[in-house]
Design a protein around this motif. Structure first.
Motif, short mmCIF file in Angstrom:
data_model
loop_
_atom_site.label_atom_id
_atom_site.label_comp_id
_atom_site.label_asym_id
_atom_site.label_seq_id
_atom_site.Cartn_x
_atom_site.Cartn_y
_atom_site.Cartn_z
N TYR A 51 -20.55 -28.84 -30.74
CA TYR A 51 -21.94 -29.03 -31.15
C TYR A 51 -22.35 -30.50 -31.11
CZ TYR A 51 -22.62 -24.20 -32.78
OH TYR A 51 -22.77 -22.84 -32.86
N GLU A 52 -21.42 -31.41 -31.34
CA GLU A 52 -21.74 -32.84 -31.32
C GLU A 52 -22.23 -33.28 -29.94
OE1 GLU A 52 -19.40 -32.12 -34.85
OE2 GLU A 52 -19.02 -31.57 -32.78
N ASP A 53 -21.85 -32.56 -28.90
CA ASP A 53 -22.26 -32.90 -27.54
C ASP A 53 -23.61 -32.29 -27.16
OD1 ASP A 53 -19.87 -34.27 -27.28
OD2 ASP A 53 -18.84 -32.59 -26.33
N TRP A 54 -24.15 -31.41 -28.01
CA TRP A 54 -25.44 -30.78 -27.75
C TRP A 54 -26.56 -31.73 -28.16
CZ3 TRP A 54 -25.95 -24.89 -28.91
CH2 TRP A 54 -24.85 -24.21 -28.41
N THR A 55 -27.72 -31.58 -27.55
CA THR A 55 -28.89 -32.34 -27.99
C THR A 55 -29.47 -31.66 -29.22
OG1 THR A 55 -30.48 -31.04 -26.71
CG2 THR A 55 -29.46 -32.94 -25.60
N LYS A 56 -30.30 -32.37 -29.95
CA LYS A 56 -30.94 -31.79 -31.14
C LYS A 56 -31.80 -30.59 -30.75
CE LYS A 56 -33.52 -32.84 -35.34
NZ LYS A 56 -34.36 -31.68 -35.34
N ASP A 57 -32.48 -30.69 -29.61
CA ASP A 57 -33.30 -29.56 -29.15
C ASP A 57 -32.45 -28.32 -28.87
OD1 ASP A 57 -35.67 -30.97 -29.35
OD2 ASP A 57 -35.69 -31.56 -27.24
N GLN A 58 -31.28 -28.52 -28.27
CA GLN A 58 -30.39 -27.39 -28.01
C GLN A 58 -29.89 -26.77 -29.31
OE1 GLN A 58 -27.65 -29.69 -25.58
NE2 GLN A 58 -28.15 -28.44 -23.77
N LEU A 59 -29.56 -27.63 -30.28
CA LEU A 59 -29.10 -27.14 -31.58
C LEU A 59 -30.22 -26.37 -32.28
CD1 LEU A 59 -27.22 -30.33 -32.77
CD2 LEU A 59 -26.15 -28.16 -32.15
N ASP A 60 -31.43 -26.89 -32.20
CA ASP A 60 -32.57 -26.23 -32.84
C ASP A 60 -32.84 -24.87 -32.19
OD1 ASP A 60 -34.71 -26.28 -34.78
OD2 ASP A 60 -36.07 -26.47 -33.07
N GLU A 61 -32.71 -24.80 -30.88
CA GLU A 61 -32.91 -23.54 -30.17
C GLU A 61 -31.87 -22.50 -30.59
OE1 GLU A 61 -32.58 -22.11 -25.58
OE2 GLU A 61 -33.67 -23.98 -25.96
N ARG A 62 -30.62 -22.94 -30.71
CA ARG A 62 -29.55 -22.02 -31.14
C ARG A 62 -29.78 -21.57 -32.58
NH1 ARG A 62 -26.71 -17.81 -30.48
NH2 ARG A 62 -24.62 -17.90 -31.34
N ALA A 63 -30.20 -22.50 -33.44
CA ALA A 63 -30.49 -22.15 -34.83
C ALA A 63 -31.63 -21.14 -34.92
CB ALA A 63 -30.81 -23.42 -35.63
N ALA A 64 -32.61 -21.28 -34.03
CA ALA A 64 -33.72 -20.33 -33.99
C ALA A 64 -33.22 -18.95 -33.58
CB ALA A 64 -34.81 -20.82 -33.03
N GLU A 65 -32.32 -18.89 -32.60
CA GLU A 65 -31.74 -17.61 -32.17
C GLU A 65 -31.04 -16.91 -33.33
OE1 GLU A 65 -29.04 -18.47 -28.98
OE2 GLU A 65 -30.63 -19.15 -27.65
N LEU A 66 -30.39 -17.70 -34.18
CA LEU A 66 -29.66 -17.15 -35.31
C LEU A 66 -30.53 -17.01 -36.56
CD1 LEU A 66 -26.32 -19.10 -34.86
CD2 LEU A 66 -26.81 -16.74 -34.22
N GLU A 67 -31.81 -17.36 -36.42
CA GLU A 67 -32.78 -17.26 -37.51
C GLU A 67 -32.35 -18.03 -38.76
OE1 GLU A 67 -33.51 -13.08 -38.05
OE2 GLU A 67 -34.48 -12.90 -36.09
N ILE A 68 -31.88 -19.26 -38.54
CA ILE A 68 -31.49 -20.14 -39.65
C ILE A 68 -32.77 -20.76 -40.21
CG2 ILE A 68 -30.27 -22.26 -40.27
CD1 ILE A 68 -28.18 -21.49 -38.14
N SER A 69 -33.01 -20.53 -41.48
CA SER A 69 -34.25 -21.03 -42.08
C SER A 69 -34.15 -22.52 -42.40
CB SER A 69 -34.59 -20.24 -43.34
OG SER A 69 -33.56 -20.39 -44.30
N GLY A 70 -35.29 -23.21 -42.33
CA GLY A 70 -35.35 -24.64 -42.63
C GLY A 70 -34.91 -25.53 -41.49
N ARG A 71 -34.67 -24.95 -40.33
CA ARG A 71 -34.12 -25.73 -39.22
C ARG A 71 -35.05 -26.82 -38.71
NH1 ARG A 71 -35.43 -20.71 -37.71
NH2 ARG A 71 -37.08 -20.52 -36.18
#
Length: 89
Positions: A54-74
């Motif tokens: 995950y450290e190699d991912w961009t913030k946008d990529q992390l945010d997109e993955r968090a959205a897929e997993l429906e993580i609130s407050g992302r």
């Protein structure tokens, strides 16, 4: 007190309970337990993931993955907070 069963969809109750005791989420524990039941526990551990850390991912990529997993407050999370949230999901 009767022993709690995780439910009929979990194929390896023992592994599921071990993973839950380690602090993993119900969803993650069920996925791992079911994958292990389909092959073998050692096979699941060897397979590992195909994504870079995950450290190699961009913030946008992390945010997109968090959205897929429906993580609130992302939307208000920093990159490090997103990484923590994804790992604990």
């Amino acid at each position: 007190m009767p022993e709690k069963k995780p439910g009929p969809s979990v194929k390896d109750d023992e592994l599921y309970e071990k993973l839950r005791d380690e602090g993993n989420s119900k969803e993650k524990s069920a996925r791992i337990a079911n994958a292990a039941a389909d092959t073998s526990r050692s096979e699941v551990g060897r397979r590992g993931g195909e994504h870079p850390a995950y450290e190699d991912w961009t913030k946008d990529q992390l945010d997109e993955r968090a959205a897929e997993l429906e993580i609130s407050g992302r939307s208000s999370m920093s990159k490090d907070e997103l990484i923590d949230a994804l790992r604990s999901h």
